[in-house]
Design a protein around this motif. Structure first.
Motif, PDB file in Angstrom:
ATOM      1  N   ILE A 140       0.843  -1.203   0.000  1.00  0.00           N
ATOM      2  CA  ILE A 140       0.000   0.000   0.000  1.00  0.00           C
ATOM      3  C   ILE A 140       0.874   1.247   0.000  1.00  0.00           C
ATOM      4  CG2 ILE A 140      -1.646   1.352   1.375  1.00  0.00           C
ATOM      5  CD1 ILE A 140      -2.665  -1.456   2.435  1.00  0.00           C
ATOM      6  N   TYR A 141       1.841   1.290   0.913  1.00  0.00           N
ATOM      7  CA  TYR A 141       2.710   2.462   1.009  1.00  0.00           C
ATOM      8  C   TYR A 141       3.495   2.666  -0.281  1.00  0.00           C
ATOM      9  CZ  TYR A 141       1.766   2.097   6.069  1.00  0.00           C
ATOM     10  OH  TYR A 141       1.171   2.032   7.302  1.00  0.00           O
ATOM     11  N   ARG A 142       3.967   1.572  -0.873  1.00  0.00           N
ATOM     12  CA  ARG A 142       4.713   1.662  -2.134  1.00  0.00           C
ATOM     13  C   ARG A 142       3.825   2.207  -3.244  1.00  0.00           C
ATOM     14  NH1 ARG A 142       4.427  -1.994  -5.604  1.00  0.00           N
ATOM     15  NH2 ARG A 142       4.014  -3.694  -4.174  1.00  0.00           N
ATOM     16  N   LYS A 143       2.617   1.657  -3.390  1.00  0.00           N
ATOM     17  CA  LYS A 143       1.702   2.094  -4.449  1.00  0.00           C
ATOM     18  C   LYS A 143       1.234   3.535  -4.247  1.00  0.00           C
ATOM     19  CE  LYS A 143      -0.055  -2.538  -5.510  1.00  0.00           C
ATOM     20  NZ  LYS A 143      -1.241  -3.423  -5.500  1.00  0.00           N
ATOM     21  N   ALA A 144       1.103   3.941  -2.989  1.00  0.00           N
ATOM     22  CA  ALA A 144       0.661   5.301  -2.688  1.00  0.00           C
ATOM     23  C   ALA A 144       1.817   6.298  -2.744  1.00  0.00           C
ATOM     24  CB  ALA A 144       0.014   5.352  -1.306  1.00  0.00           C
ATOM     25  N   GLY A 145       3.039   5.780  -2.720  1.00  0.00           N
ATOM     26  CA  GLY A 145       4.205   6.650  -2.764  1.00  0.00           C
ATOM     27  C   GLY A 145       4.459   7.368  -1.449  1.00  0.00           C
ATOM     28  N   VAL A 146       4.157   6.691  -0.344  1.00  0.00           N
ATOM     29  CA  VAL A 146       4.360   7.292   0.978  1.00  0.00           C
ATOM     30  C   VAL A 146       5.233   6.373   1.827  1.00  0.00           C
ATOM     31  CG1 VAL A 146       2.188   8.579   0.928  1.00  0.00           C
ATOM     32  CG2 VAL A 146       2.208   6.283   1.898  1.00  0.00           C
ATOM     33  N   ALA A 147       5.696   6.931   2.962  1.00  0.00           N
ATOM     34  CA  ALA A 147       6.611   6.176   3.803  1.00  0.00           C
ATOM     35  C   ALA A 147       5.936   5.454   4.961  1.00  0.00           C
ATOM     36  CB  ALA A 147       7.687   7.112   4.358  1.00  0.00           C
ATOM     37  N   GLY A 148       4.711   5.847   5.321  1.00  0.00           N
ATOM     38  CA  GLY A 148       4.073   5.212   6.465  1.00  0.00           C
ATOM     39  C   GLY A 148       2.643   5.666   6.659  1.00  0.00           C
ATOM     40  N   ARG A 149       2.092   5.256   7.794  1.00  0.00           N
ATOM     41  CA  ARG A 149       0.680   5.516   8.113  1.00  0.00           C
ATOM     42  C   ARG A 149       0.353   7.008   8.129  1.00  0.00           C
ATOM     43  NH1 ARG A 149      -3.072   2.499  12.208  1.00  0.00           N
ATOM     44  NH2 ARG A 149      -1.511   0.906  11.874  1.00  0.00           N
ATOM     45  N   GLY A 150       1.176   7.798   8.789  1.00  0.00           N
ATOM     46  CA  GLY A 150       0.926   9.241   8.877  1.00  0.00           C
ATOM     47  C   GLY A 150       0.904   9.903   7.512  1.00  0.00           C
ATOM     48  N   ALA A 151       1.850   9.534   6.674  1.00  0.00           N
ATOM     49  CA  ALA A 151       1.899  10.109   5.327  1.00  0.00           C
ATOM     50  C   ALA A 151       0.699   9.652   4.498  1.00  0.00           C
ATOM     51  CB  ALA A 151       3.202   9.710   4.634  1.00  0.00           C
ATOM     52  N   LEU A 152       0.249   8.414   4.701  1.00  0.00           N
ATOM     53  CA  LEU A 152      -0.936   7.905   4.003  1.00  0.00           C
ATOM     54  C   LEU A 152      -2.165   8.721   4.397  1.00  0.00           C
ATOM     55  CD1 LEU A 152      -2.166   5.655   2.174  1.00  0.00           C
ATOM     56  CD2 LEU A 152      -2.591   4.377   4.280  1.00  0.00           C
ATOM     57  N   LEU A 153      -2.359   8.941   5.684  1.00  0.00           N
ATOM     58  CA  LEU A 153      -3.486   9.747   6.154  1.00  0.00           C
ATOM     59  C   LEU A 153      -3.408  11.176   5.631  1.00  0.00           C
ATOM     60  CD1 LEU A 153      -3.784   8.526   9.838  1.00  0.00           C
ATOM     61  CD2 LEU A 153      -5.396   8.125   7.991  1.00  0.00           C
ATOM     62  N   SER A 154      -2.216  11.740   5.646  1.00  0.00           N
ATOM     63  CA  SER A 154      -2.024  13.100   5.152  1.00  0.00           C
ATOM     64  C   SER A 154      -2.403  13.198   3.686  1.00  0.00           C
ATOM     65  CB  SER A 154      -0.573  13.524   5.359  1.00  0.00           C
ATOM     66  OG  SER A 154      -0.362  14.816   4.839  1.00  0.00           O
ATOM     67  N   LEU A 155      -2.006  12.221   2.912  1.00  0.00           N
ATOM     68  CA  LEU A 155      -2.318  12.198   1.482  1.00  0.00           C
ATOM     69  C   LEU A 155      -3.836  12.143   1.265  1.00  0.00           C
ATOM     70  CD1 LEU A 155      -1.120  12.003  -1.413  1.00  0.00           C
ATOM     71  CD2 LEU A 155      -1.174   9.526  -1.133  1.00  0.00           C
ATOM     72  N   LEU A 156      -4.511  11.323   2.026  1.00  0.00           N
ATOM     73  CA  LEU A 156      -5.964  11.205   1.884  1.00  0.00           C
ATOM     74  C   LEU A 156      -6.679  12.481   2.325  1.00  0.00           C
ATOM     75  CD1 LEU A 156      -6.396   7.545   3.125  1.00  0.00           C
ATOM     76  CD2 LEU A 156      -6.632   8.379   0.787  1.00  0.00           C
ATOM     77  N   ILE A 157      -6.224  13.079   3.410  1.00  0.00           N
ATOM     78  CA  ILE A 157      -6.842  14.323   3.879  1.00  0.00           C
ATOM     79  C   ILE A 157      -6.598  15.446   2.885  1.00  0.00           C
ATOM     80  CG2 ILE A 157      -6.747  16.099   5.684  1.00  0.00           C
ATOM     81  CD1 ILE A 157      -6.308  13.748   7.673  1.00  0.00           C
ATOM     82  N   ASP A 158      -5.404  15.491   2.313  1.00  0.00           N
ATOM     83  CA  ASP A 158      -5.127  16.495   1.291  1.00  0.00           C
ATOM     84  C   ASP A 158      -6.087  16.354   0.116  1.00  0.00           C
ATOM     85  OD1 ASP A 158      -3.092  17.659   2.714  1.00  0.00           O
ATOM     86  OD2 ASP A 158      -1.470  16.667   1.608  1.00  0.00           O
ATOM     87  N   GLY A 159      -6.519  15.123  -0.165  1.00  0.00           N
ATOM     88  CA  GLY A 159      -7.480  14.893  -1.242  1.00  0.00           C
ATOM     89  C   GLY A 159      -8.804  15.588  -1.000  1.00  0.00           C
TER      90      GLY A 159
END
Length: 177
Positions: A140-159
């Motif tokens: 998931i992190y690789r496909k999303a281009g993020v390093a971890g859970r916090g960055a994943l949440l940040s990416l989604l919130i930015d959306g």
């Protein structure tokens, strides 16, 4: 809104009804004391004080009813807004999952991760090993281009803050009442 009173407007309604009953009782008592003199009886300080107190209590009951109705309308409005926001966030999440080409298993793990569940909790819910969950998270992190859970949440919130097509500015938030 928090607390028991905000969750149970029925309790507030009962209190208002009790106060209304008391106001009616006191007004009836004033009328009984006034007897045939009616308005002239208000010259007696005791009768006048009871009448003013009863009228003030009645005014307070009317104010409380109006205020309760305002609070209930505001609560309903906020619940609608939360529902809209939750729907928008869900749409953003699904859009990202689709763009990242997540497998159904990765979507499950990503959803549980976004909800804040630990790796052990996710593994228990899915009936898999923790290592499998970690493997899915790495994908998931690789496909999303993020390093971890916090960055994943940040990416989604930015959306949620991305401009819709054709828009030049974000719609300003309404002022709080």
């Amino acid at each position: 809104m928090t607390g028991t009173a905000s969750k149970k407007p029925g309790a507030l309604l009962v209190l208002i009804l009790v106060q209304a009953f008391c106001a009616v009782f006191f007004l009836w008592d004033v009328m009984q004391e006034a007897g045939p003199l009616r308005v002239l009886a208000l010259r007696d300080f005791h009768v006048a004080a009871e009448a003013v107190s009863a009228l003030c209590l009645l005014a307070a009951v009317l104010f409380e009813i109006r205020y309760l109705m305002t609070l209930l309308r505001r609560k309903a409005h906020l619940e609608r807004q939360i529902s809209l926001a939750a729907g928008a966030f869900h749409d953003v999440i699904l859009d990202h999952f689709e763009r990242w080409n997540l497998t159904p298993a990765e979507q499950d793990v990503a959803s549980f991760t976004i909800k804040g569940l630990s790796i052990a909790e996710i593994a228990a819910l899915r009936g898999t090993a923790e290592g499998t969950v970690k493997s899915h998270l790495n994908g998931i992190y690789r496909k999303a281009g993020v390093a971890g859970r916090g960055a994943l949440l940040s990416l989604l919130i930015d959306g949620l803050f991305q401009l819709p097509e054709g828009a030049t500015t974000l719609i300003p938030l309404q002022k709080r009442a």
